[in-house]
Design a protein around this motif. Structure first.
Motif, PDB file in Angstrom:
ATOM      1  N   UNK A 117       8.104  -4.128   5.510  1.00  0.00           N
ATOM      2  CA  UNK A 117       7.430  -3.018   6.158  1.00  0.00           C
ATOM      3  C   UNK A 117       8.370  -2.400   7.194  1.00  0.00           C
ATOM      4  N   UNK A 118       8.105  -1.200   7.558  1.00  0.00           N
ATOM      5  CA  UNK A 118       8.979  -0.510   8.501  1.00  0.00           C
ATOM      6  C   UNK A 118       8.604  -0.876   9.933  1.00  0.00           C
ATOM      7  N   UNK A 119       9.588  -0.783  10.776  1.00  0.00           N
ATOM      8  CA  UNK A 119       9.387  -1.083  12.191  1.00  0.00           C
ATOM      9  C   UNK A 119       8.616   0.059  12.850  1.00  0.00           C
ATOM     10  N   UNK A 120       8.002  -0.215  13.995  1.00  0.00           N
ATOM     11  CA  UNK A 120       7.240   0.837  14.689  1.00  0.00           C
ATOM     12  C   UNK A 120       8.054   2.080  15.021  1.00  0.00           C
ATOM     13  N   UNK A 174       9.388   7.810  13.907  1.00  0.00           N
ATOM     14  CA  UNK A 174      10.356   8.794  13.409  1.00  0.00           C
ATOM     15  C   UNK A 174       9.767   9.543  12.210  1.00  0.00           C
ATOM     16  N   UNK A 175       9.075   8.833  11.332  1.00  0.00           N
ATOM     17  CA  UNK A 175       8.442   9.479  10.181  1.00  0.00           C
ATOM     18  C   UNK A 175       7.391  10.486  10.655  1.00  0.00           C
ATOM     19  N   UNK A 187       0.250   8.596   3.228  1.00  0.00           N
ATOM     20  CA  UNK A 187       0.945   7.309   3.327  1.00  0.00           C
ATOM     21  C   UNK A 187       0.707   6.659   4.689  1.00  0.00           C
ATOM     22  N   UNK A 188       0.802   7.457   5.740  1.00  0.00           N
ATOM     23  CA  UNK A 188       0.589   6.934   7.096  1.00  0.00           C
ATOM     24  C   UNK A 188      -0.850   6.457   7.280  1.00  0.00           C
ATOM     25  N   UNK A 237      -4.958   2.063   7.627  1.00  0.00           N
ATOM     26  CA  UNK A 237      -6.162   1.376   7.139  1.00  0.00           C
ATOM     27  C   UNK A 237      -5.856  -0.083   6.820  1.00  0.00           C
ATOM     28  N   UNK A 238      -4.657  -0.375   6.343  1.00  0.00           N
ATOM     29  CA  UNK A 238      -4.282  -1.762   6.090  1.00  0.00           C
ATOM     30  C   UNK A 238      -4.150  -2.535   7.397  1.00  0.00           C
TER      31      UNK A 238
END
Length: 135
Positions: A1-4, A9-10, A62-63, A68-69
């Motif tokens: 998973x990506x870091x915070x 940045x996204x 996606x975000x 939700x997960x």
């Protein structure tokens, strides 16, 4: 998973895409509001607006799916909440045990002081001394 920080940045990139959408929409409307509007320019701006809007929608979805997960309370990769909660509870139990040990130590000291004062002045180092000597 990506870091915070990567998530932020996204989101920043999505925000920039939204700004691009608004600029394309503004350019298309400006072109259409002219007396001699350039149909081709308005269509180009409109198609760019729709492409960018589709990208924004996809990336925001996606975000939202990620959020939700995360918000289900189930452990997932990248979450430190469960570990943090376990550590917090361990510190709480440790402090509780320390307070009980301190209380027991205080009671022990109180009991020893009461026992020594009740035994009288003949008590030295936990044993009684007799004033008479045996021969």
């Amino acid at each position: 998973m990506t870091a915070p920080m990567e998530r932020i940045q996204i989101l920043d990139e999505i925000e920039k895409d939204i700004i691009t959408c608004l600029q394309c929409a503004a350019q298309a409307l400006l072109e259409l509001s002219k007396e001699k509007s350039g149909q081709k320019q308005a269509e180009t701006n409109t198609s760019q607006f729709l492409r960018t809007l589709q990208q924004v929608e996809s990336r925001l979805s996606d975000q939202i799916n990620y959020l939700t997960q995360v918000s289900t309370g189930q452990p997932h990769e990248g979450s430190g909440y469960a570990s943090q909660k376990v550590l917090q509870m361990a510190w709480h139990r440790l402090e509780h045990v320390r307070s009980w040990v301190n209380e027991l130590d205080r009671l022990k000291a109180s009991h020893l002081s009461t026992t020594r004062s009740a035994a009288g002045p003949n008590v030295q180092n936990g044993s009684m001394t007799s004033s008479s000597t045996s021969t």
